[in-house]
Design a protein around this motif. Structure first.
Motif, PDB file in Angstrom:
ATOM      1  N   GLU A 573      36.067  37.765 -79.574  1.00 15.15           N
ATOM      2  CA  GLU A 573      34.810  38.124 -80.232  1.00 15.15           C
ATOM      3  C   GLU A 573      34.148  36.932 -80.927  1.00 15.15           C
ATOM      4  OE1 GLU A 573      38.234  39.637 -82.911  1.00 15.15           O
ATOM      5  OE2 GLU A 573      37.765  39.470 -80.762  1.00 15.15           O
ATOM      6  N   ASP A 574      34.918  35.859 -81.171  1.00 14.48           N
ATOM      7  CA  ASP A 574      34.342  34.666 -81.804  1.00 14.48           C
ATOM      8  C   ASP A 574      33.334  33.959 -80.909  1.00 14.48           C
ATOM      9  OD1 ASP A 574      35.892  35.101 -84.018  1.00 14.48           O
ATOM     10  OD2 ASP A 574      37.413  33.599 -83.516  1.00 14.48           O
ATOM     11  N   PHE A 575      33.427  34.234 -79.608  1.00 10.75           N
ATOM     12  CA  PHE A 575      32.563  33.528 -78.656  1.00 10.75           C
ATOM     13  C   PHE A 575      31.088  33.782 -78.942  1.00 10.75           C
ATOM     14  CE2 PHE A 575      30.419  33.285 -74.447  1.00 10.75           C
ATOM     15  CZ  PHE A 575      30.627  31.935 -74.212  1.00 10.75           C
ATOM     16  N   VAL A 576      30.736  34.998 -79.333  1.00  5.15           N
ATOM     17  CA  VAL A 576      29.324  35.328 -79.581  1.00  5.15           C
ATOM     18  C   VAL A 576      28.978  35.329 -81.067  1.00  5.15           C
ATOM     19  CG1 VAL A 576      29.057  36.639 -77.453  1.00  5.15           C
ATOM     20  CG2 VAL A 576      29.884  37.797 -79.510  1.00  5.15           C
ATOM     21  N   ASP A 577      29.934  34.919 -81.893  1.00  5.35           N
ATOM     22  CA  ASP A 577      29.714  34.887 -83.342  1.00  5.35           C
ATOM     23  C   ASP A 577      29.278  33.483 -83.749  1.00  5.35           C
ATOM     24  OD1 ASP A 577      29.758  34.976 -86.087  1.00  5.35           O
ATOM     25  OD2 ASP A 577      31.746  35.910 -86.250  1.00  5.35           O
ATOM     26  N   ASP A 578      28.000  33.335 -84.083  1.00  4.34           N
ATOM     27  CA  ASP A 578      27.458  32.004 -84.393  1.00  4.34           C
ATOM     28  C   ASP A 578      27.917  31.459 -85.741  1.00  4.34           C
ATOM     29  OD1 ASP A 578      26.203  31.792 -81.999  1.00  4.34           O
ATOM     30  OD2 ASP A 578      24.189  32.276 -82.726  1.00  4.34           O
ATOM     31  N   THR A 579      28.647  32.256 -86.504  1.00  7.78           N
ATOM     32  CA  THR A 579      29.167  31.744 -87.778  1.00  7.78           C
ATOM     33  C   THR A 579      30.514  31.055 -87.596  1.00  7.78           C
ATOM     34  OG1 THR A 579      30.346  33.794 -88.359  1.00  7.78           O
ATOM     35  CG2 THR A 579      28.017  33.616 -88.996  1.00  7.78           C
ATOM     36  N   LYS A 580      31.115  31.188 -86.407  1.00  5.93           N
ATOM     37  CA  LYS A 580      32.429  30.603 -86.157  1.00  5.93           C
ATOM     38  C   LYS A 580      32.276  29.149 -85.714  1.00  5.93           C
ATOM     39  CE  LYS A 580      34.882  34.259 -87.063  1.00  5.93           C
ATOM     40  NZ  LYS A 580      35.809  34.294 -88.225  1.00  5.93           N
ATOM     41  N   ASP A 581      32.997  28.268 -86.383  1.00  4.64           N
ATOM     42  CA  ASP A 581      32.932  26.833 -86.094  1.00  4.64           C
ATOM     43  C   ASP A 581      33.672  26.518 -84.795  1.00  4.64           C
ATOM     44  OD1 ASP A 581      32.430  24.021 -86.808  1.00  4.64           O
ATOM     45  OD2 ASP A 581      34.602  23.941 -87.065  1.00  4.64           O
ATOM     46  N   ALA A 582      33.185  25.530 -84.080  1.00  4.95           N
ATOM     47  CA  ALA A 582      33.857  25.060 -82.859  1.00  4.95           C
ATOM     48  C   ALA A 582      33.626  23.556 -82.736  1.00  4.95           C
ATOM     49  CB  ALA A 582      33.349  25.819 -81.642  1.00  4.95           C
ATOM     50  N   GLY A 583      33.970  22.994 -81.564  1.00  2.00           N
ATOM     51  CA  GLY A 583      33.949  21.548 -81.407  1.00  2.00           C
ATOM     52  C   GLY A 583      32.579  20.967 -81.121  1.00  2.00           C
ATOM     53  N   GLU A 584      32.465  19.651 -81.322  1.00  2.00           N
ATOM     54  CA  GLU A 584      31.206  18.928 -81.113  1.00  2.00           C
ATOM     55  C   GLU A 584      31.316  18.032 -79.878  1.00  2.00           C
ATOM     56  OE1 GLU A 584      30.730  21.083 -84.154  1.00  2.00           O
ATOM     57  OE2 GLU A 584      32.341  19.619 -84.342  1.00  2.00           O
ATOM     58  N   LEU A 585      30.195  17.842 -79.199  1.00  2.00           N
ATOM     59  CA  LEU A 585      30.139  16.991 -78.015  1.00  2.00           C
ATOM     60  C   LEU A 585      29.198  15.829 -78.296  1.00  2.00           C
ATOM     61  CD1 LEU A 585      31.204  17.038 -75.008  1.00  2.00           C
ATOM     62  CD2 LEU A 585      28.931  17.867 -74.398  1.00  2.00           C
ATOM     63  N   GLY A 586      29.684  14.603 -78.078  1.00  2.00           N
ATOM     64  CA  GLY A 586      28.884  13.417 -78.340  1.00  2.00           C
ATOM     65  C   GLY A 586      28.220  12.876 -77.089  1.00  2.00           C
ATOM     66  N   SER A 587      27.316  11.946 -77.285  1.00  2.00           N
ATOM     67  CA  SER A 587      26.599  11.319 -76.178  1.00  2.00           C
ATOM     68  C   SER A 587      27.575  10.718 -75.161  1.00  2.00           C
ATOM     69  CB  SER A 587      25.689  10.214 -76.721  1.00  2.00           C
ATOM     70  OG  SER A 587      25.184   9.416 -75.685  1.00  2.00           O
ATOM     71  N   GLY A 588      27.469  11.180 -73.894  1.00  2.00           N
ATOM     72  CA  GLY A 588      28.312  10.646 -72.830  1.00  2.00           C
ATOM     73  C   GLY A 588      29.733  11.148 -72.816  1.00  2.00           C
ATOM     74  N   HIS A 589      30.119  11.986 -73.769  1.00  2.00           N
ATOM     75  CA  HIS A 589      31.493  12.490 -73.809  1.00  2.00           C
ATOM     76  C   HIS A 589      31.785  13.389 -72.615  1.00  2.00           C
ATOM     77  CE1 HIS A 589      32.804  11.971 -78.289  1.00  2.00           C
ATOM     78  NE2 HIS A 589      33.115  10.944 -77.536  1.00  2.00           N
ATOM     79  N   THR A 590      33.039  13.393 -72.195  1.00  2.00           N
ATOM     80  CA  THR A 590      33.515  14.355 -71.202  1.00  2.00           C
ATOM     81  C   THR A 590      34.599  15.206 -71.838  1.00  2.00           C
ATOM     82  OG1 THR A 590      35.205  12.845 -70.326  1.00  2.00           O
ATOM     83  CG2 THR A 590      33.035  12.814 -69.269  1.00  2.00           C
ATOM     84  N   VAL A 591      34.696  16.450 -71.393  1.00  2.00           N
ATOM     85  CA  VAL A 591      35.740  17.365 -71.843  1.00  2.00           C
ATOM     86  C   VAL A 591      36.362  17.995 -70.609  1.00  2.00           C
ATOM     87  CG1 VAL A 591      36.297  19.442 -73.170  1.00  2.00           C
ATOM     88  CG2 VAL A 591      34.535  17.881 -73.995  1.00  2.00           C
ATOM     89  N   THR A 592      37.681  17.992 -70.531  1.00  2.00           N
ATOM     90  CA  THR A 592      38.380  18.564 -69.382  1.00  2.00           C
ATOM     91  C   THR A 592      39.430  19.550 -69.859  1.00  2.00           C
ATOM     92  OG1 THR A 592      38.044  16.557 -68.069  1.00  2.00           O
ATOM     93  CG2 THR A 592      39.792  18.040 -67.348  1.00  2.00           C
ATOM     94  N   ALA A 593      39.477  20.710 -69.216  1.00  2.00           N
ATOM     95  CA  ALA A 593      40.484  21.726 -69.523  1.00  2.00           C
ATOM     96  C   ALA A 593      41.144  22.164 -68.226  1.00  2.00           C
ATOM     97  CB  ALA A 593      39.858  22.922 -70.229  1.00  2.00           C
ATOM     98  N   LEU A 594      42.446  22.397 -68.279  1.00  2.00           N
ATOM     99  CA  LEU A 594      43.210  22.841 -67.115  1.00  2.00           C
ATOM    100  C   LEU A 594      43.816  24.216 -67.375  1.00  2.00           C
ATOM    101  CD1 LEU A 594      45.186  19.584 -66.154  1.00  2.00           C
ATOM    102  CD2 LEU A 594      43.027  20.402 -65.191  1.00  2.00           C
TER     103      LEU A 594
END
Length: 717
Positions: A573-594
């Motif tokens: 339920e946190d996915f649609v809750d805009d009050t829940k903090d999550a991670g930041e993405l910077g210029s040119g950053h890549t994120v990979t999940a397996l």
């Protein structure tokens, strides 16, 4: 008169030639094989001017004509070369020292020679002469946490030329130990301690001074210039060599890591959603690298697999359209388990040219406490931050706040064009005192808010080993403090330095809750990567509160397991809750999940049967037969509070995986091996090395080659 002028001109020319500054470059390789040697220490003798070779064995250093360069590397014979007039490139080959690594250490710090043949002044104290009476030992044990008299009291008056005085004005101060007749270049004349062949860092001297004298076999005190030839510049104030009866005394490691409970397989029919916050931090990989290079055992909780995977660059295409990042997915066989499949999800952040990044309001928050008084802490920190300073523009401004026993501002907001002024403020910093980290954070945010740039890049950059011990210091206290400061709109970057008392858990908490990122800097090469090459991504956020939610198709997948991200899991339920903090993405950053997935129809030891549900309809929808999963993304623009959603579908079919896919799998595989994961059926390091080696692909910076070398080194630990 003419003769006088002639001699004056000759004198000036001679003086100028000796003061001529040169830049020397070169490569250091292994004798016989030609293999480049990374992290070789290159030092200008009798100075603090030093550098290290990079991953390919290359180095660059500024010297004066006539200086002598010293090359040293654990397990290899040291080399010295004098700089001559026409030198610009000096390549060096280093020979492996005879004997094993253990023998090298013993030779360097515990050479056994007859006392009369040492060639330098030795005062020796036997174990009998330093032993206390039974009543003295009883008193020492009772007072062990309140004083530091056990060893020092035993030595006092028994060693010629040794002066011991207690600290004044501080309850828990260390005794000051000085050796009369030893060289002195400053007021700090504390000698070098060596115990059972291992040199002791300044921050650990108190622990040595508390050692029970009954455990000591003998003590030798060296106090001549010749002693420095054996123990180096650190012994300029003399050296106290302690040998214990067992010969294996160790100073306990005081590093801390948050406990990680490895993600298990979830059944799709009862738990079809997987939700987590992105993580662009890479600290775990460089920290693990440091431990392998130092021959240390690696704590399982120090291994964050997602940070190891995300350390490497992958060939993801730039985003198109309005969204600040692009989504890439692929799947294939799992290399460590033939019965499962592996899914890779990748994000690529939009690269913002440096001249288009908004004006920056940066506050450097620097730890100058006593625990930072080591070569790989404050000295490395100063050099690292100069890399960042060199990239600042006139419209950027920098303030510097430092903290030890208290916090203070040492540089008021200064334009990035005044680089000399900023660098001079860095050069003037010295380490000493306790660690009031909470007070430092309070002051840094206060200054950042006072100089806030609307629609600009407002950020505090904290550099520390994380060892806070004055005021608010617990992880919980830090979390509460930084969550409050986050509301100011100021972002946070945490840079970790050092070893033995490195507090990874505290820095991760600060970065996670402070809308920021976390990196560990172990070398100047890593500093160049974080504060040089990745300057924009480190300092400029293009999307915040980025969340990922994956829904698996039960017609295709029985069970799934997210690899890593244990500390980033969110409730569905946190996915649609805009009050829940999550991670930041910077210029040119890549994120990979397996994700490791178990296909429908495959019997697996990792799946336990559950009874049929009475009230819930478990019928599978067959209308999406070609879909493996659906990925949903939510993010906010940096200055906004409402999230935006993106959707991406991964379909089944013929799928040839990329080299990036296989290399990322090798990194995850190695991380699971270090953690002793129960989910790998094949833990043969040679197979992991082969997979990584075959999928290095374009490796312009040499990071993937270095990873292969690290795994080969790990085999010998």
């Amino acid at each position: 008169m003419k003769r006088l002028h002639y001699f004056m001109i000759v004198f000036l020319i001679t003086g100028i030639s000796y003061a001529q500054e040169l830049t020397i470059t070169g490569m250091v390789t292994e004798d016989g094989t030609g293999t480049p040697l990374p992290y070789v220490n290159v030092t200008v003798k009798r100075t603090s001017n030093t550098t290290n070779t990079d991953f390919d064995g290359n180095y660059s250093i500024k010297v004066n004509l006539g200086d002598t360069l010293s090359f040293s590397y654990v397990g290899y014979e040291s080399e010295e070369i004098k700089v001559k007039k026409n030198d610009s490139v000096i390549n060096v080959t280093m020979s492996i020292a005879p004997g094993t690594l253990e023998e090298v250490v013993v030779t360097a710090y515990g050479a056994r020679k007859a006392k009369k043949s040492l060639g330098y002044v030795v005062s020796a104290v036997s174990s009998e002469s330093i032993s206390m009476s039974r009543s003295e030992r009883r008193k020492a044990r009772r007072a062990s946490k309140k004083s530091n008299k056990s060893l020092n009291k035993a030595l006092s008056g028994k060693v010629a030329g040794l002066t011991i005085s207690n600290g004044v004005g501080y309850t828990n101060s260390n005794s000051s130990v000085k050796i009369r007749g030893a060289n002195s270049v400053s007021g700090a004349q504390q000698p070098l301690y060596i115990i059972d062949g291992i040199p002791v860092n300044k921050k650990d001297i108190a622990k040595i001074q508390h050692i029970d004298p009954t455990k000591i076999s003998d003590v030798k005190v060296l106090k001549d210039k010749k002693a420095t030839s054996l123990y180096g510049f650190r012994a300029i104030h003399g050296c106290i060599i302690i040998t214990t009866h067992k010969g294996n005394y160790e100073i306990k490691n005081n590093e801390s890591y948050e406990e990680i409970v490895e993600n298990s397989f979830e059944k799709v029919r009862t738990s079809p959603l997987s939700t987590f916050s992105i993580d662009v931090d890479k600290a775990s990989y460089s920290n693990v690298r440091r431990m392998i290079n130092n021959g240390q055992q690696i704590p399982a909780d120090a291994v964050k697999i997602e940070e190891m995977i995300n350390y490497f660059e992958y060939d993801y295409k730039q985003p198109k359209g309005d969204h600040p990042f692009a989504i890439h997915t692929e799947y294939g066989k799992t290399p460590w388990n033939k019965e499962t499949q592996l899914v890779k999800i990748g994000l690529k952040g939009k690269e913002i040219p440096q001249d288009e990044i908004p004006a920056s309001n940066l506050v450097f928050l620097l730890d100058v406490s006593g625990s930072m008084d080591q070569a790989n802490k404050l000295p490395l920190l100063k050099r690292a931050f100069k890399l960042l300073v060199n990239q600042l523009r006139e419209k950027d401004k920098v303030s510097i706040v430092v903290y030890a026993g208290a916090a203070g501002m040492v540089l008021k907001p200064t334009s990035g064009i005044n680089k000399n002024e900023i660098n001079q403020a860095l050069d003037n910093l010295d380490a000493g005192g306790s660690t009031a980290g909470g007070a430092g954070i309070e002051l840094a945010y206060k200054i950042a808010q006072k100089n806030f740039i609307k629609n600009g890049n407002n950020r505090v950059i904290l550099a520390t080993d994380g060892d806070f011990n004055v005021g608010m210091s617990s992880d919980k206290d830090m979390k509460t403090l930084i969550e409050e400061k986050r509301k100011s709109g100021v972002f946070l970057t945490c840079l970790g330095f050092g070893m033995n008392n490195y507090k990874d858990s505290k820095l991760e908490t600060l970065a996670d809750k402070g809308n920021g990122n976390h990196a560990y800097i172990d070398t100047m090469q890593e500093a160049q990567r974080v504060l040089g090459k990745e300057f924009g991504g480190t300092l400029y956020t293009i999307a915040k509160d980025v969340k990922i939610q994956v829904e698996f198709n039960p017609a295709k997948v029985q069970a799934y397991r997210l690899i890593g991200y244990e500390n980033r899991l969110l409730a569905d339920e946190d996915f649609v809750d805009d009050t829940k903090d999550a991670g930041e993405l910077g210029s040119g950053h890549t994120v990979t999940a397996l994700y490791e997935v178990i296909p429908v129809g495959v019997r697996s030891e990792y799946i336990n049967e559950i009874p049929d549900l009475k009230y819930t309809n478990s019928e599978i929808n067959r209308n999406f037969g070609d879909e493996l999963l659906t990925v949903k993304f939510r993010y906010k623009r940096p200055q906004e509070s409402k999230s935006i959603e993106m959707i991406h579908i991964l379909k089944t079919g013929e799928n040839k995986v990329s080299k990036d896919f296989s290399f990322a799998a090798s990194v995850a595989w190695f991380g699971m091996k270090i953690r002793k994961s129960k989910y790998i059926n094949n833990d043969q390091i040679k197979d992991i090395v082969t997979l990584a080696e075959e999928n290095r692909a374009a490796d312009n910076q040499g990071y993937r080659a270095e990873f292969v070398r690290l795994m080969n080194s790990y085999q010998t630990l």
